[in-house]
Design an enzyme around this catalytic site. Structure first.
Site, PDB file in Angstrom:
ATOM      1  N   CYS A   1       3.589-139.259 -47.601  1.00 61.96           N
ATOM      2  CA  CYS A   1       2.557-138.448 -48.501  1.00 61.96           C
ATOM      3  C   CYS A   1       2.287-139.778 -49.521  1.00 61.96           C
ATOM      4  CB  CYS A   1       3.350-137.630 -49.170  1.00 61.96           C
ATOM      5  SG  CYS A   1       2.316-137.000 -50.598  1.00 61.96           S
TER       6      CYS A   1
ATOM      7  N   CYS B   1       4.696-137.232 -38.528  1.00 66.09           N
ATOM      8  CA  CYS B   1       5.879-136.102 -37.846  1.00 66.09           C
ATOM      9  C   CYS B   1       5.957-136.579 -36.345  1.00 66.09           C
ATOM     10  CB  CYS B   1       5.124-134.464 -37.837  1.00 66.09           C
ATOM     11  SG  CYS B   1       6.344-133.391 -37.157  1.00 66.09           S
TER      12      CYS B   1
ATOM     13  N   CYS C   1      15.124-135.211 -41.446  1.00 63.46           N
ATOM     14  CA  CYS C   1      14.212-136.338 -41.197  1.00 63.46           C
ATOM     15  C   CYS C   1      13.009-136.607 -42.209  1.00 63.46           C
ATOM     16  CB  CYS C   1      13.058-135.519 -40.035  1.00 63.46           C
ATOM     17  SG  CYS C   1      11.811-136.500 -39.487  1.00 63.46           S
TER      18      CYS C   1
ATOM     19  N   CYS D   1      -5.829-136.775 -46.426  1.00 59.32           N
ATOM     20  CA  CYS D   1      -5.701-137.927 -45.879  1.00 59.32           C
ATOM     21  C   CYS D   1      -4.729-137.685 -44.394  1.00 59.32           C
ATOM     22  CB  CYS D   1      -4.770-138.646 -46.638  1.00 59.32           C
ATOM     23  SG  CYS D   1      -3.140-138.254 -46.943  1.00 59.32           S
TER      24      CYS D   1
ATOM     25  N   ASP E   1      17.309-122.012 -53.755  1.00 56.52           N
ATOM     26  CA  ASP E   1      17.085-122.270 -52.386  1.00 56.52           C
ATOM     27  C   ASP E   1      17.708-120.920 -51.736  1.00 56.52           C
ATOM     28  OD1 ASP E   1      16.423-123.595 -49.988  1.00 56.52           O
ATOM     29  OD2 ASP E   1      18.605-124.033 -49.667  1.00 56.52           O
TER      30      ASP E   1
ATOM     31  N   CYS F   1      -4.339-130.948 -52.071  1.00 59.47           N
ATOM     32  CA  CYS F   1      -3.679-131.851 -51.172  1.00 59.47           C
ATOM     33  C   CYS F   1      -4.969-132.768 -50.904  1.00 59.47           C
ATOM     34  CB  CYS F   1      -3.011-131.256 -50.100  1.00 59.47           C
ATOM     35  SG  CYS F   1      -2.249-132.319 -49.006  1.00 59.47           S
TER      36      CYS F   1
END
Length: 314
Positions: free
Chosen positions: A248, A198, A241, A191, A134, A188
């Site tokens: 998903c 969000c 959040c 959809c 990270d 992806c």
């Protein structure tokens, strides 16, 4: 069994859910151009470090001289018995799933160090390596895609069709010449569930992520006052959040985290907002000593807790 397969098998034995390998060649220039455009638009907000070490982010050889391969691992962090929590009026603030576990940075580094020890014992001396988790300047999702671990969703997370989008990543850059995996052929689904989920519109219609509107950014990374037009949209999200991840379709069928060594704290799912506001610095550091919740600092956490309480009483 060849060395590549031995390394993969050991990574799985160490509790990682995914492991893939790619070569250490620089990423396609499109990645850097996209990053530069994102930074130029101001979408990084106060995350000024994103402007640094740009060449290192796309080229592993800038992080390790003589790099030939990148071993990429994934750790599923879907919480046990996950049920999405809606806005409640009981004075509790929600904590994003990743922060209900111990801090993943030292945990993944520790396990990758064990993988290094295994490789040294198997191959002898002469191994050169760099462990990345990270905070190292590396576009890890892009390398994870190239190593076949998943695809990039419209929520901008790495999405694995089996495990969904709640995946921690780590990388081991080495001077070993290993066999590379192929990227997935899936894409992806169109959809739009993550974009619709969000709360603040941070996932823009043009496909960009405006971090300055993202609740995770506002509650963790930004130490400024939360804009008045966004504060009500935070609801009772105290830390992070992830609504875009929970929405998903792949997340719905994903299994929970199976790694028993990765410590889960059920009592951090929701925190009493008034208790947070009354915490002293010593209490804060003692209670969350092993947690990502330490990252924003107590003052910033109290700022968000007050906003959550106002939202709950509205």
């Amino acid at each position: 069994m060849g060395l590549t397969e031995q390394i993969k098998q050991k990574a799985l034995e160490l509790g990682f859910d995914l492991v893939g390998i790619t070569d250490a060649a620089p990423l396609h220039p499109d990645y850097l151009n996209h990053l530069l455009g994102w930074l130029g638009a101001g979408y990084a907000g106060q995350m000024t470090w994103m402007h640094n070490n740009l060449e290192k982010r796309t080229n592993p050889a800038k992080l390790l001289h003589g790099a030939q391969s990148v071993i990429v691992i994934g750790l599923n962090y879907k919480t046990p018995n996950h049920q999405p929590t809606k806005l409640s009026h009981d004075g509790m603030g929600r904590v994003a799933a990743f922060a209900r576990y111990e801090d993943y940075h030292p945990f993944i580094k520790k396990q990758l160090r064990k993988l290094v020890d295994f490789i040294v014992a198997t191959t002898g001396h002469g191994l050169k390596f760099k462990i990345c988790v990270d905070s190292t300047p590396l576009l890890e999702r892009a390398f994870a895609v190239r190593a076949g671990l998943g695809i990039i969703g419209k929520n901008h997370a790495l999405v694995n069709p089996r495990l969904g989008p709640q995946i921690f990543l780590g990388e081991l850059i080495t001077n070993l010449d290993l066999v590379s995996d192929n990227p997935m052929t899936e894409s992806c689904p169109d959809c739009g569930e993550c974009v619709a989920a969000c709360p603040t519109g941070a996932l823009r219609p043009d496909g960009h992520l405006d971090a300055t509107k993202c609740i995770s950014y506002l509650t963790i990374e930004s130490n400024a006052d939360i804009p008045a037009d966004l504060a009500p949209k935070i609801g009772n999200h105290l830390f992070g959040c992830a609504e875009c991840l929970l929405a998903c379709p792949y997340q719905h069928k994903a299994p929970p985290c199976a790694n028993k060594e990765f410590v889960f704290h059920a009592d951090r799912t929701n925190l009493d907002l008034k208790e947070v506001i009354n915490l002293t610095e010593d209490e804060f550091h003692s209670r969350f000593a092993d947690s990502p919740i330490l990252r924003p600092g107590l003052g910033q956490l109290k700022r968000t807790a007050k906003i959550c309480l106002e939202n709950l009483s509205a």
